[in-house]
Structures are given as structure tokens and as C-alpha cells.
Design an enzyme around this catalytic site. Sequence first.
Site, PDB file in Angstrom:
ATOM      1  N   VAL A 113       0.862  -1.188   0.000  1.00 52.62           N
ATOM      2  CA  VAL A 113       0.000   0.000   0.000  1.00 52.62           C
ATOM      3  C   VAL A 113       0.899   1.240   0.000  1.00 52.62           C
ATOM      4  O   VAL A 113       1.724   1.408   0.900  1.00 52.62           O
ATOM      5  CB  VAL A 113      -0.916   0.022   1.247  1.00 52.62           C
ATOM      6  CG1 VAL A 113      -1.818   1.267   1.214  1.00 52.62           C
ATOM      7  CG2 VAL A 113      -1.751  -1.245   1.327  1.00 52.62           C
ATOM      8  N   VAL A 115       1.041   5.579  -1.015  1.00 51.46           N
ATOM      9  CA  VAL A 115       0.499   6.843  -1.514  1.00 51.46           C
ATOM     10  C   VAL A 115       1.666   7.823  -1.579  1.00 51.46           C
ATOM     11  O   VAL A 115       2.427   7.949  -0.606  1.00 51.46           O
ATOM     12  CB  VAL A 115      -0.622   7.395  -0.604  1.00 51.46           C
ATOM     13  CG1 VAL A 115      -1.031   8.809  -1.037  1.00 51.46           C
ATOM     14  CG2 VAL A 115      -1.847   6.482  -0.607  1.00 51.46           C
ATOM     15  N   GLY A 121      -2.082  12.373   3.758  1.00 52.78           N
ATOM     16  CA  GLY A 121      -2.786  13.219   4.713  1.00 52.78           C
ATOM     17  C   GLY A 121      -4.044  13.859   4.158  1.00 52.78           C
ATOM     18  O   GLY A 121      -4.616  14.753   4.760  1.00 52.78           O
ATOM     19  N   GLY A 123      -6.631  11.760   2.938  1.00 55.29           N
ATOM     20  CA  GLY A 123      -7.677  10.734   2.903  1.00 55.29           C
ATOM     21  C   GLY A 123      -7.618   9.801   1.706  1.00 55.29           C
ATOM     22  O   GLY A 123      -8.504   8.973   1.505  1.00 55.29           O
ATOM     23  N   LEU A 124      -6.556   9.906   0.895  1.00 57.70           N
ATOM     24  CA  LEU A 124      -6.467   9.063  -0.304  1.00 57.70           C
ATOM     25  C   LEU A 124      -6.263   7.587   0.043  1.00 57.70           C
ATOM     26  O   LEU A 124      -6.875   6.708  -0.563  1.00 57.70           O
ATOM     27  CB  LEU A 124      -5.325   9.544  -1.204  1.00 57.70           C
ATOM     28  CG  LEU A 124      -5.706  10.557  -2.285  1.00 57.70           C
ATOM     29  CD1 LEU A 124      -6.300  11.813  -1.694  1.00 57.70           C
ATOM     30  CD2 LEU A 124      -4.495  10.876  -3.152  1.00 57.70           C
ATOM     31  N   GLY A 125      -5.403   7.337   1.023  1.00 54.67           N
ATOM     32  CA  GLY A 125      -5.152   5.959   1.435  1.00 54.67           C
ATOM     33  C   GLY A 125      -6.414   5.294   1.943  1.00 54.67           C
ATOM     34  O   GLY A 125      -6.663   4.115   1.668  1.00 54.67           O
ATOM     35  N   LYS A 126      -7.221   6.060   2.639  1.00 58.91           N
ATOM     36  CA  LYS A 126      -8.480   5.547   3.174  1.00 58.91           C
ATOM     37  C   LYS A 126      -9.432   5.137   2.036  1.00 58.91           C
ATOM     38  O   LYS A 126     -10.026   4.055   2.070  1.00 58.91           O
ATOM     39  CB  LYS A 126      -9.121   6.652   4.030  1.00 58.91           C
ATOM     40  CG  LYS A 126     -10.231   6.188   4.922  1.00 58.91           C
ATOM     41  CD  LYS A 126     -10.719   7.335   5.790  1.00 58.91           C
ATOM     42  CE  LYS A 126     -12.072   7.001   6.391  1.00 58.91           C
ATOM     43  NZ  LYS A 126     -12.610   8.141   7.157  1.00 58.91           N
ATOM     44  N   ASP A 149       3.214  -1.778   9.127  1.00 60.47           N
ATOM     45  CA  ASP A 149       4.413  -1.205   9.767  1.00 60.47           C
ATOM     46  C   ASP A 149       3.988  -0.425  10.994  1.00 60.47           C
ATOM     47  O   ASP A 149       2.877   0.101  11.057  1.00 60.47           O
ATOM     48  CB  ASP A 149       5.106  -0.225   8.803  1.00 60.47           C
ATOM     49  CG  ASP A 149       5.867  -0.957   7.714  1.00 60.47           C
ATOM     50  OD1 ASP A 149       6.021  -2.175   7.834  1.00 60.47           O
ATOM     51  OD2 ASP A 149       6.270  -0.300   6.747  1.00 60.47           O
ATOM     52  N   TYR A 156      -4.683   1.974  10.143  1.00 61.39           N
ATOM     53  CA  TYR A 156      -5.568   0.820   9.940  1.00 61.39           C
ATOM     54  C   TYR A 156      -6.566   0.643  11.082  1.00 61.39           C
ATOM     55  O   TYR A 156      -7.716   0.293  10.873  1.00 61.39           O
ATOM     56  CB  TYR A 156      -4.745  -0.456   9.715  1.00 61.39           C
ATOM     57  CG  TYR A 156      -4.021  -0.430   8.397  1.00 61.39           C
ATOM     58  CD1 TYR A 156      -4.725  -0.501   7.203  1.00 61.39           C
ATOM     59  CD2 TYR A 156      -2.646  -0.292   8.326  1.00 61.39           C
ATOM     60  CE1 TYR A 156      -4.080  -0.442   5.972  1.00 61.39           C
ATOM     61  CE2 TYR A 156      -1.985  -0.226   7.104  1.00 61.39           C
ATOM     62  CZ  TYR A 156      -2.717  -0.301   5.929  1.00 61.39           C
ATOM     63  OH  TYR A 156      -2.077  -0.237   4.722  1.00 61.39           O
TER      64      TYR A 156
END
Lengths: 176, 176
Positions: A113, A115, A121, A123-126, A149, A156
Site C-alpha cells: 500500500v 500513496v 494526509g 484521505g487518499l489511502g483511506k 508497519d 488501519y
Amino acid sequence: MIFKNQGSSIKKSNTISKDDLINIYGSYSYEFTQKNNEEIFVCSKCKELDLIELDQLLQTVGWTRRPIRRVKRALEFSILVVGLWRHDDKFPRLVGFARCTGDGILEATVWDVAVNPVYQGQGLGKELMKYILRELKNIGISKVTLFADAKVVTFYKRQGWILEPRGSKCAFWYAN
Amino acid sequence: MIFKNQGSSIKKSNTISKDDLINIYGSYSYEFTQKNNEEIFVCSKCKELDLIELDQLLQTVGWTRRPIRRVKRALEFSILVVGLWRHDDKFPRLVGFARCTGDGILEATVWDVAVNPVYQGQGLGKELMKYILRELKNIGISKVTLFADAKVVTFYKRQGWILEPRGSKCAFWYAN
């Protein structure tokens, strides 16, 4: 309308037509905008990845380089490969990535994963993880795992992942 | 020579000829004997599994039953499926099992490691894991992962697995 971003001129567009969305990103793609921002981002499991661009993305998050030939084969044998693009009609830019392996029946594991730090920061990963879980749910997988990590454990946790249920630990074995 | 074990009569044999080994368990099988015991055990990635027998084995270790049709498909999509048999010329008995998923290029994850409780504490799980790591190494995988329950953490530690390197945690997501 033109605005500057990282030295390149990017055409700004606030919506993508359904036809354009499918033409550029393929079926099952997912479009969203950032909060407080009019840029459009798209998750897609169908749009083909440029492996050089992917390699550059993974370098921005500081990962060890892996031979592109091996990465190519690893992607072929993954059950889900997702790119996250900052939308542009002509030159969408890969800013996020994740993939899953697994049997595709009982379980799946999320790997790699990433970004681009410039876009972190927001919200893209979400959104990327939401897209992945929905796609895995659609194929009937009810248990998804990942190795987090230390620095992303909170990320998460906030999204409802259960850390080390029943005292589970992750273990790694490395060939000499 | 006949001896009794769990109510069934099993012919004892101290060695298996190479031909028999391949005929019964297929290529790439691995034969070993327990310490202080003359029973022979065989790990094999080629011998076909009886799914009913596998289901019974997994029940002996107290796992939730999973629909056999789904298990069958999950095995088909695993990159390595290994049975551990107590050798018998006519009726080898499945006493251990493990499987791996992954892309088969960069990484593999070990799942469902099980040894029938009657045969636990005799080093069988260790041999099973050795066999799996050797097979994965043979196909060029240098990083293998697994999720270890609290009670088997020591087992993996003793065999050189690294627990939670760099503070990694395992995270699980379950569909509602």
C-alpha cells in the site's frame, strides 16, 4: 482552466463523464474528490499500470527497488491490483497503489500500500483501502489480512481493522 | 510385523523404496522418521488430498468448519499445498497439512498449518515447515510470512522466524 502543480501544467476538471471514466480507467473504477480540494482521484483495478511509473511511486515512499521483471510477474499473480490516479484527461498520474494476493476464496492479503508523500494526509489511502475491501467483498472474501508497519498501525486501526486478534503475531522468514 | 495404533492394524515398515515413495506420494516428496520411533512420515506437495480426510484433520485441531466446496477452490488457488502422511503402503494417513498463497514471485504466506494432536510434540510440524520453506526457496521466494497464534509463537521463533520485524503488526479485517 490551468493551474500549476509540481512544475507541470494540468488541466483542471471537476467531473468526469461516465464514458470518459470508463475509457480512461476501465470498468469498476471509483471516482472521488478530496475534501477542500477540487482535484479528482480515481481508483481502478482495470487500468494498466506503467511499471516505470509504479517503480517511481514506490521509490517516493522509500521502498527497496525490486527488479521490474519480477514485479511484473508478481502483479500477474496477484488477485487484485489497484492503481490510484490523480485525474487528468490526457495524463492521469499514478499517486497510489496497492495489491492483494491470496486464494481469492477464503482469504486475501493486502501488500504494497503506497500513496505518494505529496498526496498523503488527504484521505487518499483511506479511499484506496475502501475500494479494495469492497472489491474483495464482491468476490466473496470475508477475511482480509495485512502486515502493518509500526508507523501505519493507527491508520488501519481507525478504519476498523483488528490488530492481532487473539494475540496473533506476524512472523517473517527470509531466505539467506 | 503388525502393531496397534488407535484401534487400527498398521503394517510397519522402516523404509520406503524410491519407487514406492514416488508411486504413493508423487515426485518431490520428503520422507523422514521420528526420533525414538520407527514410524515413517512423508511430506508431499503432489499427493492428492482427500477433502473429507482434510476436514477431519482440521477439526482435530479445533478449527471452524469451512464448506468443502470453498476449501477445494481455495486449494486450487494456493501456490503450494502440502500434506503430511503417516506412511502405510496401503492406507497412508493424513496427519498434517499446510498451504501457501501469494504471488509466488516476491512473497508467499503460510496458512492453515495443522498437525493432528495425537502426533504433536514429535517434531512433525518442524519437518513440515522445513519442507515448505525449501519448496518456496526452490521457486525463488525469499520472503515468507505467516500469522502465528499466540500459542505457537515460540514454535516459529525457535525455527528462526523473525517476529514482527521493524514493529510490524498483523491486522485483520472481517466482512460483516
